[in-house]
Scaffold this motif. Structure first.
Motif, PDB file in Angstrom:
ATOM      1  N   ILE A 260       8.331 -23.018   2.648  1.00 26.73           N
ATOM      2  CA  ILE A 260       9.168 -22.060   3.240  1.00 26.73           C
ATOM      3  C   ILE A 260      10.761 -22.416   2.538  1.00 26.73           C
ATOM      4  O   ILE A 260      11.377 -21.440   2.180  1.00 26.73           O
ATOM      5  N   ALA A 261      11.003 -23.570   2.136  1.00 28.92           N
ATOM      6  CA  ALA A 261      12.192 -23.593   1.323  1.00 28.92           C
ATOM      7  C   ALA A 261      12.058 -23.086   0.059  1.00 28.92           C
ATOM      8  O   ALA A 261      13.199 -22.317  -0.409  1.00 28.92           O
ATOM      9  N   LYS A 272      21.932 -19.399  -0.208  1.00 25.29           N
ATOM     10  CA  LYS A 272      21.850 -20.890  -0.197  1.00 25.29           C
ATOM     11  C   LYS A 272      20.698 -21.624   0.575  1.00 25.29           C
ATOM     12  O   LYS A 272      20.705 -21.024   1.777  1.00 25.29           O
ATOM     13  N   VAL A 273      19.890 -22.709   0.066  1.00 22.15           N
ATOM     14  CA  VAL A 273      19.174 -23.198   0.745  1.00 22.15           C
ATOM     15  C   VAL A 273      19.319 -24.658   0.958  1.00 22.15           C
ATOM     16  O   VAL A 273      19.250 -25.185  -0.240  1.00 22.15           O
ATOM     17  N   PHE A 300      19.734 -22.475   5.872  1.00 18.40           N
ATOM     18  CA  PHE A 300      19.960 -21.761   4.629  1.00 18.40           C
ATOM     19  C   PHE A 300      21.120 -20.626   5.266  1.00 18.40           C
ATOM     20  O   PHE A 300      21.508 -20.564   6.368  1.00 18.40           O
ATOM     21  N   VAL A 301      21.745 -20.117   4.210  1.00 18.69           N
ATOM     22  CA  VAL A 301      22.681 -19.130   4.252  1.00 18.69           C
ATOM     23  C   VAL A 301      22.332 -17.867   3.751  1.00 18.69           C
ATOM     24  O   VAL A 301      21.813 -17.709   2.693  1.00 18.69           O
ATOM     25  N   THR A 302      22.555 -16.836   4.529  1.00 20.65           N
ATOM     26  CA  THR A 302      22.285 -15.421   4.002  1.00 20.65           C
ATOM     27  C   THR A 302      23.502 -14.870   2.884  1.00 20.65           C
ATOM     28  O   THR A 302      24.502 -15.396   3.103  1.00 20.65           O
ATOM     29  N   ARG A 303      23.347 -13.907   1.960  1.00 24.01           N
ATOM     30  CA  ARG A 303      24.185 -13.583   1.039  1.00 24.01           C
ATOM     31  C   ARG A 303      25.175 -12.651   2.242  1.00 24.01           C
ATOM     32  O   ARG A 303      24.724 -12.124   3.059  1.00 24.01           O
ATOM     33  N   GLY A 304      26.555 -12.671   1.694  1.00 20.48           N
ATOM     34  CA  GLY A 304      27.565 -11.927   2.386  1.00 20.48           C
ATOM     35  C   GLY A 304      28.023 -12.856   3.795  1.00 20.48           C
ATOM     36  O   GLY A 304      29.003 -12.569   4.202  1.00 20.48           O
ATOM     37  N   ASP A 356      29.226 -19.230   9.237  1.00 24.70           N
ATOM     38  CA  ASP A 356      28.682 -18.481  10.378  1.00 24.70           C
ATOM     39  C   ASP A 356      27.407 -17.928  10.083  1.00 24.70           C
ATOM     40  O   ASP A 356      26.641 -17.527  11.092  1.00 24.70           O
ATOM     41  N   SER A 357      26.949 -17.906   8.814  1.00 21.07           N
ATOM     42  CA  SER A 357      25.448 -17.282   8.823  1.00 21.07           C
ATOM     43  C   SER A 357      24.651 -18.419   8.422  1.00 21.07           C
ATOM     44  O   SER A 357      23.252 -18.159   8.040  1.00 21.07           O
ATOM     45  N   LEU A 358      24.806 -19.615   8.874  1.00 21.72           N
ATOM     46  CA  LEU A 358      23.899 -20.912   8.523  1.00 21.72           C
ATOM     47  C   LEU A 358      22.727 -20.703   9.676  1.00 21.72           C
ATOM     48  O   LEU A 358      23.204 -20.612  10.825  1.00 21.72           O
ATOM     49  N   ILE A 359      21.620 -20.871   9.031  1.00 21.33           N
ATOM     50  CA  ILE A 359      20.488 -20.757  10.129  1.00 21.33           C
ATOM     51  C   ILE A 359      19.674 -22.014   9.777  1.00 21.33           C
ATOM     52  O   ILE A 359      19.351 -22.567   8.669  1.00 21.33           O
TER      53      ILE A 359
END
Ligand SMILES: *Cc1c(COP(=O)(O)O)cnc(C)c1O
Length: 382
Positions: A260-261, A272-273, A300-304, A356-359
């Motif tokens: 998954i990584a 970014k992962v 991970f972080v999404t673009r934007g 904010d977008s870190l999952i």
């Protein structure tokens, strides 16, 4: 014994004398009959000791290569017991990327009792030396950290601790002893939220400690009995059962985590992962030297970096469950900025990378193809 045998047999040589049951019975009792005052079979009262809890405590000592184990009502109760080794004026050096509950216990409870804490960057362990003084009594670390998957060099910390006569405690919840054995790397105390991987099935809250030194074990046992935050027999049984498959589960967590990584790293919508198995992870070499594999925890972080988009992705997931906690057989997803780290001001948390977008994913042991399909449909909808 090798590790994969210890998980099943470590500390479990005394088969039940009554019927030879292969698993220790759940001794659901508070007290034990005595033939004459003081004459008993090793147990007097279940706060002081219980045979089911004792079986778990021997198992934890065994898998962590310790000599003594202690089981508590939760991970935080275990940490609480370690902190009670200290007295007012004593100083503790800890990482600035600490489990939120540990940070709360240190700052909101033990600071009131006059313990002084320094929360510092430990990416380079030599920074610890800058904060050591005569009153320093304990270095408290966690590696990998939550949720940024930072790696701290346990051996280097141990060298500093030994040089200054300070105790080193390692919260080994994320790595588990299958991947990392802090006592062998020079730590004095290893601690677990057994709620996570040791239990492994998201059905019990429990904490544990293992140590090698008899004097330290006696002090901790005294605190455990005096303060009373023990684990109950039923919960001890569940964690003991969990440990028997720890090696199988964590091996699969690692395999699925790696797949998954890499899937996320190659995804055009992912910026970014964070996973210590990547060569460009800042302390990848240390991770490689002190861990046998890299685990199933990934952030991970999404673009934007859009807050609402991250929430949408998590809501769209069907196989991953949106929930707190980690380390169970089922895959979980969390949003640190609105969940575990919500109480930390945005500016503060962003300094450590909790944007904010870190999952954060706790990758379970389902079929990895299903997990990747699930992530793909959730991300594609955004
Ligand atoms: C969950 C957790 C704890 C606290 O353990 P509880 O069993 O919830 O009290 C401590 N450290 C880490 C790293 C954790 O993930």
């Amino acid at each position: 014994m090798k590790f994969n045998t210890k998980t099943i047999h470590g500390g479990q040589q005394d088969i039940d004398p009554a019927y030879g049951s292969v698993m220790p019975p759940i001794y659901q009792t508070t007290t034990y009959s005595q033939s004459t005052p003081g004459s008993h079979k090793g147990f007097e009262y279940s706060r002081s000791g219980n045979p089911t809890r004792a079986a778990l405590e021997r198992s934890v000592a065994s898998i962590e290569n310790g000599k003594f184990g202690l089981a508590f009502g939760s991970g935080l109760a275990a940490i609480d017991a370690v902190m009670k080794l200290l007295k007012p004026g004593d100083e503790v050096i800890s990482t600035n990327d600490l489990y939120g509950g540990s940070f709360r216990l240190f700052t909101k409870v033990f600071e009131n009792f006059g313990i002084i804490f320094h929360f510092i960057g430990m990416e380079n362990a030599s920074n610890i030396e800058n904060f050591v003084c005569d009153n320093t009594k304990l270095i408290w670390i966690e590696t990998p950290t939550n949720p940024m998957m930072n790696i701290i060099d346990i051996k280097a910390c141990s060298a500093i601790a030994k040089k200054h006569g300070v105790l080193l405690a390692v919260d080994n919840t994320f790595a588990t002893p299958y991947l990392q054995q802090p006592l062998d790397l020079g730590a004095d105390i290893v601690m677990h939220s057994a709620t996570k991987y040791l239990g492994g099935h998201s059905d019990v809250v429990l904490g544990a400690i293992a140590v090698k030194d008899k004097e330290l074990a006696d002090k901790l046992y005294f605190i455990q009995n005096a303060s009373g935050a023990i684990s109950g027999p039923q919960d001890s049984f569940l964690v003991l059962r969990g440990i028997k498959t720890l090696h199988l589960r964590v091996q699969r967590h690692c395999e699925n985590g790696k797949a998954i990584a890499h899937y996320l790293k190659n995804h055009p919508k992912i910026e970014k992962v964070y996973w210590p198995g990547f060569e460009d992870h800042p302390n990848h070499e240390i991770a490689k030297s002190q861990m046998s594999d890299f685990g199933g925890m990934i952030s991970f972080v999404t673009r934007g970096n859009d807050y609402n988009e991250a929430i949408k992705i998590i809501e769209n997931l069907k196989v991953f469950t949106l929930a707190e906690s980690l380390g169970g057989v089922e895959s979980l997803a969390g949003h640190p900025a609105s969940m575990t780290h919500a109480s930390i001001p945005k500016e503060e948390r962003e300094k450590t990378g909790v944007v904010d977008s870190l999952i954060r994913l706790s990758v379970g042991v389902e079929d990895v193809a299903d997990l990747i399909l699930d992530l793909e449909q959730a991300i594609q909808q955004c």
